[in-house]
Design an enzyme around this catalytic site. Structure first.
Site, PDB file in Angstrom:
ATOM      1  N   ASP A   1       0.748  -1.293  -0.338  1.00 17.05           N
ATOM      2  CA  ASP A   1      -0.166   0.136   0.186  1.00 17.05           C
ATOM      3  C   ASP A   1       0.775   1.300   0.061  1.00 17.05           C
ATOM      4  O   ASP A   1       1.663   1.308   0.313  1.00 17.05           O
ATOM      5  CB  ASP A   1      -0.730   0.008   1.097  1.00 17.05           C
ATOM      6  CG  ASP A   1      -1.772   0.552   1.350  1.00 17.05           C
ATOM      7  OD1 ASP A   1      -3.626   0.167   0.498  1.00 17.05           O
ATOM      8  OD2 ASP A   1      -1.749   2.260   0.891  1.00 17.05           O
TER       9      ASP A   1
ATOM     10  N   CYS B   1     -15.731   2.913  -5.603  1.00 19.30           N
ATOM     11  CA  CYS B   1     -15.969   3.175  -5.311  1.00 19.30           C
ATOM     12  C   CYS B   1     -15.967   4.646  -4.395  1.00 19.30           C
ATOM     13  O   CYS B   1     -17.430   5.487  -3.933  1.00 19.30           O
ATOM     14  CB  CYS B   1     -15.789   2.180  -3.683  1.00 19.30           C
ATOM     15  SG  CYS B   1     -15.980   0.450  -3.608  1.00 19.30           S
TER      16      CYS B   1
ATOM     17  N   CYS C   1     -20.743  19.051 -10.824  1.00 13.99           N
ATOM     18  CA  CYS C   1     -21.632  17.778  -9.807  1.00 13.99           C
ATOM     19  C   CYS C   1     -19.889  18.039  -9.064  1.00 13.99           C
ATOM     20  O   CYS C   1     -19.796  18.924  -8.496  1.00 13.99           O
ATOM     21  CB  CYS C   1     -21.120  16.698 -10.872  1.00 13.99           C
ATOM     22  SG  CYS C   1     -19.493  16.170 -11.570  1.00 13.99           S
TER      23      CYS C   1
END
Ligand SMILES: [Zn+2]
Length: 390
Positions: free
Chosen positions: A71, A197, A348
């Site tokens: 990570d 996500c 947006c």
């Protein structure tokens, strides 16, 4: 199936470990032999995010001896709703440091190997080589194909999970004994078609369930017990609370695990998935206006119409004063509410959906129309920090 890990030899459990793992040791399916297998096992977790959090926590608690984590991200506030390995005080820290601290608190016997790097075609084989099992907790297609291909090339099982909104998937791709990810999905979806996500949202508990399934499958592989998810795709619908299962077959023509593979080394996965650069960036194919320029227009009281094409639940979170809500999906049938003679600015969240709306409206004859660059997030950064970011 054959056991993945070598049978334990000289390794033993300490008195403390025997106490710690007593609920395992009293089960014949695990016992001392299984616990020693866990202690000798080397598992690599790709990502310490939503799926990685429960995966890493349970593998550590169960006594997996060596846990590698790949990570390169830092913990941010939007992670905390589901990435339960990190806490509020970890915000801003590298996820790998935060995860290591949590692991050592749960089980100091675990050796944590931090790979604080972006997984690439150049480093994947070197990183994977030292591990028995790879568990994939990534959220993007280039890395998913990369993990798959590297596992096939090295002959290692890939414990797969993915999540979106209320739905999850899990499987074990182990080309020696069954299909791989490419047998299931030979081609990646067109870029931008499947929202991430970050774009589409995910229910906080969902990665907890899917990541726990990955942890369980990993432990079963280590123990060599039960029926692994090899050749099966488990589908979970959290709203209906239903599990379904698809039988997967090995594709004899699979480009990586088939009889005559064409992928014999790692390739450029961003190119393969049609993505270039760090993140998917909507090209500036439509006229844009920056938040600072929009602020100026407001101050100069220039007449214009501000259209927000997000969803109503996003509008409830935050909005730019004076904006008019027309969700992207309703733009075609509500176009008549707009006057093409007006100056129009569309926004947006981040600028991608509004670019689609501007493109559509330009094709419909609107000329005095611009996209707010970076969306309401950039507005919050550059003009009004009181607007919450999400
Ligand atoms: Zn395959």
């Amino acid at each position: 199936m054959a056991t993945i890990t070598a049978l334990p030899t000289a390794v033993q459990l300490s008195k403390d470990e025997i106490l710690r793992y007593s609920r395992h040791l009293i089960m014949p399916e695990v016992g001392m032999e299984g616990q020693l297998k866990l202690k000798q096992a080397k598992v690599l977790c790709i990502g310490a995010g939503g799926l990685g959090a429960p995966l890493i926590l349970y593998l550590a608690a169960a006594g997996v001896g060596k846990l590698g984590i790949v990570d390169f991200d830092a913990v941010d506030f939007t992670n905390l709703q589901r990435q339960v390995i990190h806490g509020t005080s970890d915000v801003g820290r590298p996820k790998i440091d935060s995860a290591r601290d949590t692991i050592h608190d749960i089980n100091p016997n675990v050796e944590v190997v931090a790979h604080e790097t972006r997984l690439t075609s150049d480093n994947a084989l070197d990183i994977f080589r030292d591990y028995d099992i790879v568990a994939d907790g990534t959220d993007n297609f280039p890395t998913r194909y990369l993990v798959n291909d590297a596992c096939v090339l090295l002959g290692k099982p890939n414990v797969y999970g993915s999540i979106f909104r209320f739905e999850g998937q899990a499987s074990v791709f182990y080309a020696k004994e069954g299909p791989c990810y490419r047998c299931l999905y030979p081609e990646p979806p067109p870029p931008g078609l499947v929202p991430s996500c970050a774009e589409g949202g995910v229910l906080g508990v969902l990665p907890g369930i899917v990541g726990s399934i990955q942890a369980l499958e990993t432990i079963k592989l280590i123990l060599g017990k039960g029926e692994p998810l090899i050749g099966r795709l488990l589908l979970f619908d959290a709203l209906a609370m239903k599990f379904r299962e698809l039988k997967l077959r090995k594709n004899p023509d699979c480009p990586v695990c088939g009889a005559n593979p064409t992928v014999t080394q790692l390739i450029d996965y961003e190119q393969f998935c049609g993505i270039r650069g760090e993140e998917y960036v909507e090209p500036a194919r439509v006229p844009e206006i920056t938040p600072i320029e929009l602020k100026k227009m407001m101050e100069q009281r220039k007449p214009f119409v501000l259209i927000d094409v997000r969803e109503p639940h996003e509008y409830d979170i935050c909005r730019i004063p004076g904006s008019h809500l027309i969700p992207l999906g309703e733009v075609p049938r509500r176009m008549h509410e707009l006057n093409s003679a007006d100056e129009i600015v569309v926004h947006c969240r981040s600028g991608a959906r509004s670019a689609k709306a501007v493109e559509f409206l330009m094709k419909s004859g609107f000329r005095k129309i611009r996209n707010l660059k970076g969306g309401i997030l950039a507005w919050s950064d550059q003009v009004d920090p009181s607007v919450p970011k999400y």
